[in-house]
Design an enzyme around this catalytic site. Structure first.
Site, PDB file in Angstrom:
ATOM      1  N   GLY A   1      44.114  33.364  39.508  1.00 29.56           N
ATOM      2  CA  GLY A   1      43.036  34.564  40.023  1.00 29.56           C
ATOM      3  C   GLY A   1      42.907  35.499  38.691  1.00 29.56           C
ATOM      4  O   GLY A   1      44.277  36.621  38.864  1.00 29.56           O
ATOM      5  N   PRO A   2      42.323  36.489  38.164  1.00 29.44           N
ATOM      6  CA  PRO A   2      41.165  36.278  37.923  1.00 29.44           C
ATOM      7  C   PRO A   2      40.342  35.343  36.745  1.00 29.44           C
ATOM      8  O   PRO A   2      39.139  34.887  36.089  1.00 29.44           O
ATOM      9  CB  PRO A   2      39.650  37.371  37.629  1.00 29.44           C
TER      10      PRO A   2
ATOM     11  N   GLY B   1      42.368  36.056  33.664  1.00 31.02           N
ATOM     12  CA  GLY B   1      42.874  36.101  32.142  1.00 31.02           C
ATOM     13  C   GLY B   1      44.456  36.066  31.469  1.00 31.02           C
ATOM     14  O   GLY B   1      43.760  35.589  30.693  1.00 31.02           O
ATOM     15  N   LYS B   2      45.384  35.823  31.998  1.00 30.97           N
ATOM     16  CA  LYS B   2      46.370  35.167  31.625  1.00 30.97           C
ATOM     17  C   LYS B   2      46.535  33.780  31.633  1.00 30.97           C
ATOM     18  O   LYS B   2      46.509  33.105  30.102  1.00 30.97           O
ATOM     19  CB  LYS B   2      47.823  35.499  32.382  1.00 30.97           C
TER      20      LYS B   2
ATOM     21  N   ASP C   1      47.329  26.907  47.333  1.00 26.83           N
ATOM     22  CA  ASP C   1      48.391  28.099  48.149  1.00 26.83           C
ATOM     23  C   ASP C   1      49.387  27.284  46.596  1.00 26.83           C
ATOM     24  O   ASP C   1      49.723  26.477  47.204  1.00 26.83           O
ATOM     25  CB  ASP C   1      48.120  28.244  49.294  1.00 26.83           C
TER      26      ASP C   1
ATOM     27  N   CYS D   1      52.348  43.591  38.867  1.00 30.66           N
ATOM     28  CA  CYS D   1      50.633  45.516  37.351  1.00 30.66           C
ATOM     29  C   CYS D   1      51.909  46.235  38.267  1.00 30.66           C
ATOM     30  O   CYS D   1      50.748  46.511  39.005  1.00 30.66           O
ATOM     31  CB  CYS D   1      49.829  45.260  37.957  1.00 30.66           C
TER      32      CYS D   1
END
Length: 483
Positions: free
Chosen positions: A303-304, A306-307, A350, A419
């Site tokens: 999530g969300p 992009g990758k 999970d 990040c």
């Protein structure tokens, strides 16, 4: 203060015109939208980049007014710690003793006075009008007095007044100058030093870039459109490092046709390099033979999306499939939307107990982290995070890497990314994961273009990106091979 009274404060800006950050004429509807955003951030813990666009659309605020509102809302959120120190000094009161809506207005006014080219009388008068519309005469008089005191001196003078002396505490001084909590500036400095950067000027450059509004990055979807075609279509520039990146000069990326059609997405160039590295990492043959056809890839923290979307596009080209894991049903739906039409299967589970069939060739662990490397794009985030947050996140990061080691096949690759450049979340996690013996770190630098390494900041075997060197978020990533 009751909600009705607070609303009067928020909506009391008159409809005249003043000069914006660059001297251009703007309406006070822009200030109103910015103030609404600040109130939502303070009262509800909202995210400015989610609140403001809706307010601009609802108010039909466009062009220069929209740009001015964006600068005020995001800039005020970003500079909050510095602004609060100035307001406390000028008012003689702790921030906690100032009524919330009045504080929102003071922050907005102080930002205009100290960090924009708005004429001082306009910044003061419009802010006082805001307070006057919903407060007593005493509150508007208080706001007027505070802002007039602030207006007497420029930002440099105020920094000298509220920041530690640079000669005694340079890190603390720079943290205040560039509106960062001290602990984050210290974390940046420690990470820079671990990367072989010993110059305090590099820390200053990093904090300055982290305090500036970032350029919007787009990612062209591989197999659908090239970066060159996307740049021509959008009027942007091809990126420096990622073969999919385009930099936008401004405007609303959501209004662009390639974005609406799913040919491109908004994604930091650093995140693009992470996904690309997963697809590029060399895998060796497992016990059952070749590893280069019909591969299985896994995004363990998707999530969300992009990758996962970029991985899915690359997998489609390579004839591979991707499993994307996300425990939140809401975020999992975002992943499904982002990867529609790609060979990606989303699992709402999970990642530490995914119960998936082991034997993946490539696993991405884009782990939940403090996010202090992406503060440029989340203007209010730096003031919400605490050092204690890192400890619990490190435990989660190590658990996810242990799960990845169970799921990847021998000879396969796990790529760990955050990040955040915080050493506890990066090199320290890598060292502890490697100590388990199943995951062996490999040199990650060959997985990015040579220009990334030439720009500096990555001593290896990991890759560490920096806003001031690469123009990206401060992404960290390290590849492992399963033995």
């Amino acid at each position: 203060m009751g909600a009705r009274r607070a609303a009067r404060v928020r909506h009391s800006v008159h409809t005249g015109r003043t000069r914006g950050t660059g001297g251009e004429e703007v309406t006070d509807a822009a200030r109103n939208a910015a103030l609404e955003t600040l109130c939502a951030v303070r009262e509800k813990g909202a995210y400015a980049n989610l609140v403001l666009p809706g307010l601009l659309r609802a108010g039909k605020i466009t062009g220069r007014d929209a740009a001015f509102a964006t600068e005020l809302a995001y800039g005020t959120c970003r500079a909050q710690g510095f602004l609060d120190a100035v307001i406390e000094s000028a008012s003689g009161r702790p921030i906690a003793e100032i009524d919330g809506p009045v504080l929102d207005a003071l922050r907005l006014g102080a930002y205009q006075l100290l960090r924009t080219r708005v004429e001082p009388h306009a910044a003061v008068s419009t802010t006082v009008d805001i307070v006057k519309g919903g407060q007593s005469r005493g509150a508007s008089g208080f706001a007027n007095a505070v802002l007039r005191r602030i207006a007497r001196d420029d930002a440099e003078t105020w920094i000298g007044r509220v920041a530690p002396a640079a000669s005694d505490d340079l890190v603390g001084h720079l943290a205040m100058q560039y509106a960062h909590p001290r602990w984050i500036a210290e974390a940046f400095w420690e990470s820079l030093q671990r990367c072989g950067i010993q110059s305090m000027g590099q820390l200053q450059a990093l904090l300055a870039d982290d305090d500036a509004r970032p350029v919007v990055h787009l990612a062209a979807r591989p197999g659908e459109i090239t970066a060159e075609e996307l740049a021509l279509t959008t009027g942007g520039d091809v990126g420096r490092f990622s073969p999919y990146a385009v930099y936008l000069p401004g405007g609303d990326p959501g209004a662009l046709e390639p974005v609406r059609d799913g040919l491109a997405v908004v994604q930091d160039e650093g995140s693009q390099l992470v996904a690309r590295a997963v697809a590029m990492a060399p895998v060796t043959a497992g016990p059952d033979g070749a590893a280069d056809s019909g591969e299985r890839w896994l995004d363990l923290c998707a999530g969300p999306g992009g990758k996962a979307a970029l991985l899915g596009a690359l997998a489609a080209i390579e004839g591979a499939t991707v499993d994307a894991v996300e425990p939140s049903s809401h975020r999992a739906e975002l992943v499904r939307t982002a990867t529609r039409g790609l060979p990606v299967t989303v699992h709402v589970v999970d990642g530490r107990a995914a119960a998936l069939e082991p034997g993946y060739d490539r696993v991405l662990v884009d782990a939940p982290c403090s996010g202090i490397g992406a503060l440029r794009r989340r203007p209010e985030a730096r003031w919400r995070k605490q050092p204690a947050d890192v400890r619990d996140l490190v435990v989660l990061q190590l658990e996810l890497l242990a799960a990845a080691a169970d799921l990847v096949r021998p000879g396969g690759v796990v790529l760990y990314s955050t990040c955040s450049p915080h050493v506890a979340e990066t090199v320290d996690v890598v060292a502890e994961a490697a100590a388990g013996g199943r995951l062996v770190p490999i040199d990650t630098r060959p997985l990015v273009p040579e220009s990334v390494i030439a720009a500096g900041g990555s001593e290896g075997p990991h890759v560490q990106l920096w806003p001031h060197l690469h123009g990206t978020d401060a992404m960290f990533f390290q590849a492992f091979r399963r033995v």
